[in-house]
Design a protein around this motif. Structure first.
Motif, PDB file in Angstrom:
ATOM      1  N   LYS A  29     -90.274 -22.409 -75.523  1.00 47.96           N
ATOM      2  CA  LYS A  29     -89.833 -21.076 -75.138  1.00 47.96           C
ATOM      3  C   LYS A  29     -88.429 -20.813 -75.665  1.00 47.96           C
ATOM      4  CE  LYS A  29     -92.502 -20.238 -70.951  1.00 47.96           C
ATOM      5  NZ  LYS A  29     -92.445 -19.861 -69.517  1.00 47.96           N
ATOM      6  N   VAL A  30     -88.105 -19.535 -75.803  1.00 49.13           N
ATOM      7  CA  VAL A  30     -86.753 -19.153 -76.189  1.00 49.13           C
ATOM      8  C   VAL A  30     -86.153 -18.335 -75.059  1.00 49.13           C
ATOM      9  CG1 VAL A  30     -87.499 -17.058 -77.428  1.00 49.13           C
ATOM     10  CG2 VAL A  30     -85.299 -18.131 -77.982  1.00 49.13           C
ATOM     11  N   ASP A  63     -92.474 -17.360 -74.322  1.00 54.77           N
ATOM     12  CA  ASP A  63     -93.254 -18.324 -75.110  1.00 54.77           C
ATOM     13  C   ASP A  63     -93.190 -17.946 -76.595  1.00 54.77           C
ATOM     14  OD1 ASP A  63     -96.777 -19.390 -74.836  1.00 54.77           O
ATOM     15  OD2 ASP A  63     -95.193 -19.978 -76.225  1.00 54.77           O
ATOM     16  N   THR A  64     -92.881 -18.916 -77.435  1.00 54.02           N
ATOM     17  CA  THR A  64     -92.800 -18.644 -78.869  1.00 54.02           C
ATOM     18  C   THR A  64     -94.129 -18.887 -79.589  1.00 54.02           C
ATOM     19  OG1 THR A  64     -92.127 -20.894 -79.430  1.00 54.02           O
ATOM     20  CG2 THR A  64     -90.375 -19.335 -78.871  1.00 54.02           C
ATOM     21  N   ASN A  66     -95.539 -21.584 -80.418  1.00 57.97           N
ATOM     22  CA  ASN A  66     -95.228 -22.542 -81.469  1.00 57.97           C
ATOM     23  C   ASN A  66     -96.454 -23.298 -81.961  1.00 57.97           C
ATOM     24  OD1 ASN A  66     -94.608 -23.547 -78.588  1.00 57.97           O
ATOM     25  ND2 ASN A  66     -95.016 -25.449 -79.724  1.00 57.97           N
ATOM     26  N   ALA A  79     -93.639 -20.187 -85.428  1.00 55.34           N
ATOM     27  CA  ALA A  79     -93.614 -19.542 -84.116  1.00 55.34           C
ATOM     28  C   ALA A  79     -93.836 -18.051 -84.314  1.00 55.34           C
ATOM     29  CB  ALA A  79     -92.291 -19.799 -83.412  1.00 55.34           C
ATOM     30  N   ASP A  81     -92.770 -14.196 -83.415  1.00 59.73           N
ATOM     31  CA  ASP A  81     -91.578 -13.452 -83.019  1.00 59.73           C
ATOM     32  C   ASP A  81     -91.654 -13.026 -81.555  1.00 59.73           C
ATOM     33  OD1 ASP A  81     -91.422 -11.572 -86.168  1.00 59.73           O
ATOM     34  OD2 ASP A  81     -91.078 -13.696 -85.700  1.00 59.73           O
ATOM     35  N   VAL A  82     -90.501 -13.048 -80.906  1.00 60.35           N
ATOM     36  CA  VAL A  82     -90.408 -12.668 -79.501  1.00 60.35           C
ATOM     37  C   VAL A  82     -89.506 -11.445 -79.378  1.00 60.35           C
ATOM     38  CG1 VAL A  82     -89.429 -13.342 -77.273  1.00 60.35           C
ATOM     39  CG2 VAL A  82     -90.811 -14.972 -78.553  1.00 60.35           C
ATOM     40  N   ARG A  98     -83.755 -22.667 -77.425  1.00 63.51           N
ATOM     41  CA  ARG A  98     -85.162 -23.041 -77.382  1.00 63.51           C
ATOM     42  C   ARG A  98     -85.330 -24.356 -76.631  1.00 63.51           C
ATOM     43  NH1 ARG A  98     -89.179 -24.193 -81.913  1.00 63.51           N
ATOM     44  NH2 ARG A  98     -87.500 -25.514 -82.659  1.00 63.51           N
ATOM     45  N   PHE A 132     -88.746 -15.491 -86.155  1.00 65.64           N
ATOM     46  CA  PHE A 132     -88.792 -16.878 -86.602  1.00 65.64           C
ATOM     47  C   PHE A 132     -89.177 -17.038 -88.065  1.00 65.64           C
ATOM     48  CE2 PHE A 132     -87.764 -18.720 -82.665  1.00 65.64           C
ATOM     49  CZ  PHE A 132     -88.404 -18.008 -81.657  1.00 65.64           C
TER      50      PHE A 132
END
Lengths: 140, 105
Positions: A29-30, A63-64, A66, A79, A81-82, A98, A132
Motif C-alpha cells: 500500500k501507499v 492498495d497499489t 502490486n 503497480a 496508479d493510485v 510504501r 507508478f
C-alpha cells in the motif's frame, strides 16, 4: 523520476521472508505523510507519521495492486496508479510511503518512500495521483 | 525545496496528442470530482521537476492539470518509463510509458 528511497530494514525483511516481494501474494500500500522519513530508524508503518484520516483519505492509504515478474535474473515490480480525491482539505503531505500490509509480525513493514519535494494540501475536489509508470522497481 | 518548472503551463488542448491516455482517463472517469474537472480538454497543464536531481535528468515527474474552476489535479510520477515484464500468459513484453514534454515558443 522521483528517487526511490528504501528503508534500511526492507532488505532484511525481504531476506527473512517477512516481505514476499514476488508476485501478488503480499499487498503493498501507499500512504501519505508530511514527516520526513528516517530510513535508519523507521521499520514499520507505526514508526511513520501518517496523514490523519478523513476528507477522502483513508488510514493506511491505498492498495497499489502490486505484482512482479522475472526476466532472466531481474525481477520487475509493477503497480497500478493510485488517486487520492479530497472531499475536504487533505494534508499537508509531502511523502508517499510504501509498505507491506500483509505481514503481522512485524506488522506492516516499510519498503520505501518518495519525496514530492514540497508539502501539498488538497482542497475539496482536488486529486493527487501516484503514478507508478511502467515499473516501480527492479531487483536483481 | 521548491519545484522547478519543466514545461510551461499551456492549454491541455494544445498538447493533447502528447498526453498519455491514462492522464486523461484518470480525470474523465473520476466520479468523485466536479463535472468541470472531468473535462481535461478544457484544463491548462504544466510539468514540473520535484527536485534538482530530476531537473538534471531532464524528465518531469510532476504534472498539474488546472481546471477552469481553479482546482488542481496533480500527478506525481514515481516509476520508470520503460520496463521488461512477463504477462500472466507468460509472454515477455516491453512496456513504455514516456513522460510528455513540451516547449511552446
Amino acid at each position: 523520476m522521483a528517487t526511490y528511497v528504501k528503508y534500511n530494514s526492507a532488505i532484511e525483511h525481504i531476506a527473512n521472508k517477512v516481505i514476499d516481494f514476488f508476485g501478488t501474494t503480499d499487498t503493498f500500500k501507499v500512504m501519505l505523510s508530511n514527516t520526513a522519513p528516517n530510513v535508519a530508524t523507521h521499520a514499520v508503518r507505526a514508526d511513520a507519521a501518517e496523514l490523519s484520516a478523513g476528507n477522502g483519505y483513508t488510514s493506511g492509504g491505498e492498495d497499489t495492486q502490486n505484482d512482479s515478474t522475472r526476466t532472466g535474473g531481474t525481477i520487475t515490480e509493477t503497480a497500478v496508479d493510485v488517486t487520492f480525491t479530497a472531499s475536504g482539505s487533505v494534508g499537508p503531505f509531502r511523502y508517499a510511503i510504501r509498505y507491506d500490509d500483509t505481514p503481522t509480525s512485524p506488522a506492516d513493514p516499510l519498503l520505501n518512500y518518495w519525496d514530492y519535494g514540497s508539502s501539498i494540501t488538497l482542497a475539496t475536489g482536488e486529486t493527487f495521483t501516484v503514478d507508478f509508470g511502467a515499473s516501480v522497481s527492479t531487483l536483481g | 525545496m521548491a519545484h522547478h518548472s519543466a514545461c510551461p503551463r499551456v492549454p491541455a488542448a494544445k498538447v493533447w496528442r502528447l498526453l498519455p491516455a491514462k492522464y486523461i482517463e484518470a480525470l474523465e472517469h473520476n466520479q468523485q470530482i466536479s463535472s468541470c474537472c472531468r473535462h481535461p480538454e478544457n484544463h491548462d497543464v504544466e510539468a514540473l521537476y520535484s527536485s534538482d536531481e530530476d531537473r538534471a535528468k531532464g524528465v518531469p515527474d510532476i504534472y498539474v492539470f488546472h481546471c477552469t474552476c481553479g482546482r488542481r489535479h496533480t500527478r506525481f510520477c514515481l516509476g520508470s518509463s520503460e520496463a521488461d515484464i512477463v504477462t500472466p500468459d507468460g509472454v515477455a513484453m516491453h512496456v513504455s510509458e514516456p513522460r510528455p514534454f513540451w516547449d511552446i515558443r
